[in-house]
Design a protein around this motif. Structure first.
Motif, PDB file in Angstrom:
ATOM      1  N   GLY A  26      23.726  33.546   9.052  1.00  0.00           N
ATOM      2  CA  GLY A  26      23.988  33.201   7.661  1.00  0.00           C
ATOM      3  C   GLY A  26      24.044  34.347   6.668  1.00  0.00           C
ATOM      4  O   GLY A  26      25.038  34.518   5.961  1.00  0.00           O
ATOM      5  N   TYR A  27      22.991  35.154   6.640  1.00  0.00           N
ATOM      6  CA  TYR A  27      22.944  36.208   5.625  1.00  0.00           C
ATOM      7  C   TYR A  27      24.020  37.260   5.857  1.00  0.00           C
ATOM      8  O   TYR A  27      24.616  37.771   4.908  1.00  0.00           O
ATOM      9  N   MET A  30      27.212  36.085   4.432  1.00  0.00           N
ATOM     10  CA  MET A  30      27.235  36.302   2.980  1.00  0.00           C
ATOM     11  C   MET A  30      27.663  37.729   2.641  1.00  0.00           C
ATOM     12  O   MET A  30      28.490  37.944   1.751  1.00  0.00           O
ATOM     13  N   ALA A  45      22.885  31.189  -1.351  1.00  0.00           N
ATOM     14  CA  ALA A  45      22.405  30.653  -0.077  1.00  0.00           C
ATOM     15  C   ALA A  45      22.702  29.156   0.107  1.00  0.00           C
ATOM     16  O   ALA A  45      23.183  28.732   1.150  1.00  0.00           O
ATOM     17  N   GLY A  46      22.424  28.362  -0.938  1.00  0.00           N
ATOM     18  CA  GLY A  46      22.619  26.921  -0.829  1.00  0.00           C
ATOM     19  C   GLY A  46      24.078  26.541  -0.629  1.00  0.00           C
ATOM     20  O   GLY A  46      24.399  25.614   0.110  1.00  0.00           O
ATOM     21  N   TYR A  49      25.114  27.552   2.978  1.00  0.00           N
ATOM     22  CA  TYR A  49      24.547  26.634   3.974  1.00  0.00           C
ATOM     23  C   TYR A  49      25.380  25.352   4.074  1.00  0.00           C
ATOM     24  O   TYR A  49      25.701  24.885   5.160  1.00  0.00           O
ATOM     25  N   SER A  69      15.293  34.263  17.144  1.00  0.00           N
ATOM     26  CA  SER A  69      14.852  32.885  17.355  1.00  0.00           C
ATOM     27  C   SER A  69      14.904  32.072  16.066  1.00  0.00           C
ATOM     28  O   SER A  69      14.939  30.851  16.100  1.00  0.00           O
ATOM     29  N   ARG A  70      14.894  32.745  14.921  1.00  0.00           N
ATOM     30  CA  ARG A  70      14.859  32.012  13.651  1.00  0.00           C
ATOM     31  C   ARG A  70      16.243  31.733  13.088  1.00  0.00           C
ATOM     32  O   ARG A  70      16.438  30.742  12.404  1.00  0.00           O
ATOM     33  N   ARG A  71      17.179  32.669  13.335  1.00  0.00           N
ATOM     34  CA  ARG A  71      18.480  32.571  12.669  1.00  0.00           C
ATOM     35  C   ARG A  71      19.576  32.144  13.615  1.00  0.00           C
ATOM     36  O   ARG A  71      19.751  32.750  14.670  1.00  0.00           O
ATOM     37  N   LYS A  72      20.310  31.101  13.221  1.00  0.00           N
ATOM     38  CA  LYS A  72      21.425  30.655  14.052  1.00  0.00           C
ATOM     39  C   LYS A  72      22.638  31.551  13.847  1.00  0.00           C
ATOM     40  O   LYS A  72      22.878  32.028  12.750  1.00  0.00           O
TER      41      LYS A  72
ATOM     42  N   PHE B  53      16.064  17.766   7.617  1.00  0.00           N
ATOM     43  CA  PHE B  53      16.531  18.465   8.806  1.00  0.00           C
ATOM     44  C   PHE B  53      16.204  17.692  10.073  1.00  0.00           C
ATOM     45  O   PHE B  53      15.143  17.078  10.160  1.00  0.00           O
ATOM     46  N   ASN B  55      15.719  18.897  13.109  1.00  0.00           N
ATOM     47  CA  ASN B  55      14.663  19.493  13.934  1.00  0.00           C
ATOM     48  C   ASN B  55      14.121  20.769  13.289  1.00  0.00           C
ATOM     49  O   ASN B  55      14.631  21.260  12.294  1.00  0.00           O
ATOM     50  N   GLU B  57      14.131  23.834  14.347  1.00  0.00           N
ATOM     51  CA  GLU B  57      14.996  25.023  14.387  1.00  0.00           C
ATOM     52  C   GLU B  57      15.940  25.052  13.181  1.00  0.00           C
ATOM     53  O   GLU B  57      16.133  26.096  12.568  1.00  0.00           O
ATOM     54  N   ASP B  58      16.521  23.897  12.867  1.00  0.00           N
ATOM     55  CA  ASP B  58      17.436  23.830  11.724  1.00  0.00           C
ATOM     56  C   ASP B  58      16.705  24.205  10.434  1.00  0.00           C
ATOM     57  O   ASP B  58      17.231  24.920   9.594  1.00  0.00           O
ATOM     58  N   GLU B  60      13.963  26.057  10.126  1.00  0.00           N
ATOM     59  CA  GLU B  60      13.624  27.487  10.144  1.00  0.00           C
ATOM     60  C   GLU B  60      14.846  28.339   9.794  1.00  0.00           C
ATOM     61  O   GLU B  60      14.757  29.295   9.023  1.00  0.00           O
ATOM     62  N   ASP B  61      15.995  27.981  10.365  1.00  0.00           N
ATOM     63  CA  ASP B  61      17.234  28.712  10.108  1.00  0.00           C
ATOM     64  C   ASP B  61      17.594  28.649   8.617  1.00  0.00           C
ATOM     65  O   ASP B  61      17.983  29.649   8.003  1.00  0.00           O
ATOM     66  N   TYR B  62      17.422  27.464   8.050  1.00  0.00           N
ATOM     67  CA  TYR B  62      17.695  27.242   6.629  1.00  0.00           C
ATOM     68  C   TYR B  62      16.790  28.125   5.759  1.00  0.00           C
ATOM     69  O   TYR B  62      17.246  28.835   4.861  1.00  0.00           O
ATOM     70  N   ARG B  63      15.499  28.100   6.064  1.00  0.00           N
ATOM     71  CA  ARG B  63      14.572  28.896   5.256  1.00  0.00           C
ATOM     72  C   ARG B  63      14.814  30.389   5.431  1.00  0.00           C
ATOM     73  O   ARG B  63      14.684  31.167   4.485  1.00  0.00           O
ATOM     74  N   ALA B  64      15.192  30.796   6.662  1.00  0.00           N
ATOM     75  CA  ALA B  64      15.474  32.213   6.909  1.00  0.00           C
ATOM     76  C   ALA B  64      16.649  32.676   6.047  1.00  0.00           C
ATOM     77  O   ALA B  64      16.604  33.750   5.457  1.00  0.00           O
ATOM     78  N   LEU B  65      17.687  31.843   5.961  1.00  0.00           N
ATOM     79  CA  LEU B  65      18.862  32.215   5.154  1.00  0.00           C
ATOM     80  C   LEU B  65      18.477  32.436   3.693  1.00  0.00           C
ATOM     81  O   LEU B  65      18.883  33.412   3.070  1.00  0.00           O
ATOM     82  N   PHE B  66      17.659  31.516   3.154  1.00  0.00           N
ATOM     83  CA  PHE B  66      17.239  31.654   1.756  1.00  0.00           C
ATOM     84  C   PHE B  66      16.348  32.877   1.576  1.00  0.00           C
ATOM     85  O   PHE B  66      16.481  33.613   0.604  1.00  0.00           O
ATOM     86  N   GLU B  67      15.434  33.077   2.515  1.00  0.00           N
ATOM     87  CA  GLU B  67      14.525  34.213   2.383  1.00  0.00           C
ATOM     88  C   GLU B  67      15.282  35.535   2.493  1.00  0.00           C
ATOM     89  O   GLU B  67      15.014  36.469   1.751  1.00  0.00           O
ATOM     90  N   ASP B  68      16.246  35.598   3.413  1.00  0.00           N
ATOM     91  CA  ASP B  68      17.077  36.809   3.545  1.00  0.00           C
ATOM     92  C   ASP B  68      17.785  37.128   2.233  1.00  0.00           C
ATOM     93  O   ASP B  68      18.007  38.283   1.898  1.00  0.00           O
ATOM     94  N   SER B  69      18.160  36.073   1.492  1.00  0.00           N
ATOM     95  CA  SER B  69      18.937  36.335   0.278  1.00  0.00           C
ATOM     96  C   SER B  69      18.090  36.296  -0.994  1.00  0.00           C
ATOM     97  O   SER B  69      18.601  36.103  -2.090  1.00  0.00           O
TER      98      SER B  69
END
Lengths: 103, 204
Positions: A26-27, A30, A45-46, A49, A69-72, B53, B55, B57-58, B60-69
């Motif tokens: 994701g990031y 971006m 981000a929103g 997503y 493991s965290r990021r798809k 969400f 599950n 994993e979904d 965690e992935d969502y929160r990771a994206l927001f935290e990264d940005s």
């Protein structure tokens, strides 16, 4: 000639698909979108997503195995490539038509 | 500190949370109510998304994206719907949405959630009516709800004492089911309100 119903792509969708010719999370998407657009398209981000979710539903993207493991991680599908190519052709035609009639 | 409040409007909720942060109360948890921690007053930017969400994993992935940005996830769970984010100082974005449509889509997801809740209650209600668990005849003969032997033959204080004592139980016995259709109607109203806001916001 009937045109694919996905066309024309929005600017953001076009750049997301283009960014995902190489797999990315994701990031990274971006950052790539911002870079590819010369800083013109800055996605929050929103919004990103939700866009990824839609593109997955339309089968234009697919998830790939990720070491993180965290990021798809996603990559463009064959259908996505086809749509991207069609929109590229469409814009090339627009540019040619503009050059011939406007410049 | 805990506070109880109910919002239908994400913008107003964000404003309220930012105001409390500037008074030194930072949101740390949201369940039915809001839970705040005493902090140094700060000019915070808190934004709200609405998502559930499938599950872990979904989520965690969502929160990771927001935290990264640049957005710290401060409250919300996998299935809570409301997700609260706080802007990190160094980050550039002022909002978690960069276009009107994706910002409005929160209301669409919320409307869908209320409708799906209502659709769980509807068959439940139908079953209770068809099995006779809900009996509309109590409106015609409320006396049947009182079980005290010989109640209606009593008189004076004797009667009133027994009558008033049993009334709360009688009401529960006869009318508790009313909560069910009331809740159902409430959910549909919430869904309608959220959907109307979604349509308004996307029209602009």
């Amino acid at each position: 000639m009937s045109r694919d119903k996905n066309l024309p792509l929005t600017e953001t969708v076009y750049y997301i698909l283009l960014a995902l010719v190489e797999p990315a999370h994701g990031y990274l998407i971006m950052q790539k979108v911002e870079e590819l657009s010369g800083g013109q398209v800055r996605m929050a981000a929103g919004t990103l997503y939700g866009a990824i979710e839609n593109l997955l539903k339309q089968n234009l993207l697919q998830p790939v195995r990720s070491e993180d493991s965290r990021r798809k991680v996603y990559v463009i599908t064959d259908k996505g490539k086809e749509i991207l190519r069609l929109d590229y052709e469409r814009m090339k035609h627009m540019i040619a038509a503009t050059q011939a009639n406007f410049e | 500190m805990r506070k109880w409040k109910w919002f239908h409007n994400f913008d107003k909720e964000e404003k309220w949370l930012n105001e409390l942060a500037s008074q030194g109360y930072m949101l740390v948890r949201k369940s039915i109510g809001y839970e705040f921690q005493r902090v140094k007053p700060e000019k915070a930017i808190i934004r709200i998304d609405y998502r559930t969400f499938k599950n872990r994993e979904d989520f965690e992935d969502y929160r990771a994206l927001f935290e990264d940005s640049g957005w710290q996830h401060i409250a919300g769970t996998r299935s809570s719907g409301h997700q609260y984010f706080k802007k990190r100082e160094e980050s550039g974005n002022e909002d978690i949405f960069s276009d009107v449509d994706s910002k409005a889509a929160r209301y669409k997801r919320m409307a869908q959630m209320w409708l799906s809740l209502a659709s769980i209650f509807l068959p439940l209600f139908a079953v209770l009516v068809s099995t006779g668990a809900i009996d509309a005849e109590v409106f015609l003969n409320p006396k049947a709800l009182y079980y005290t032997p010989g109640l209606w033959e009593k008189a004076g204080t004797d009667f009133w004492g027994a009558f008033l004592f049993e009334t709360p139980f009688a009401l529960l016995r006869g009318f508790l089911w009313i909560l069910l259709p009331l809740t159902l109607v409430l959910y549909v109203v919430f869904a309608f309100k959220a959907n109307r806001r979604y349509r308004n916001d996307t029209d602009q």
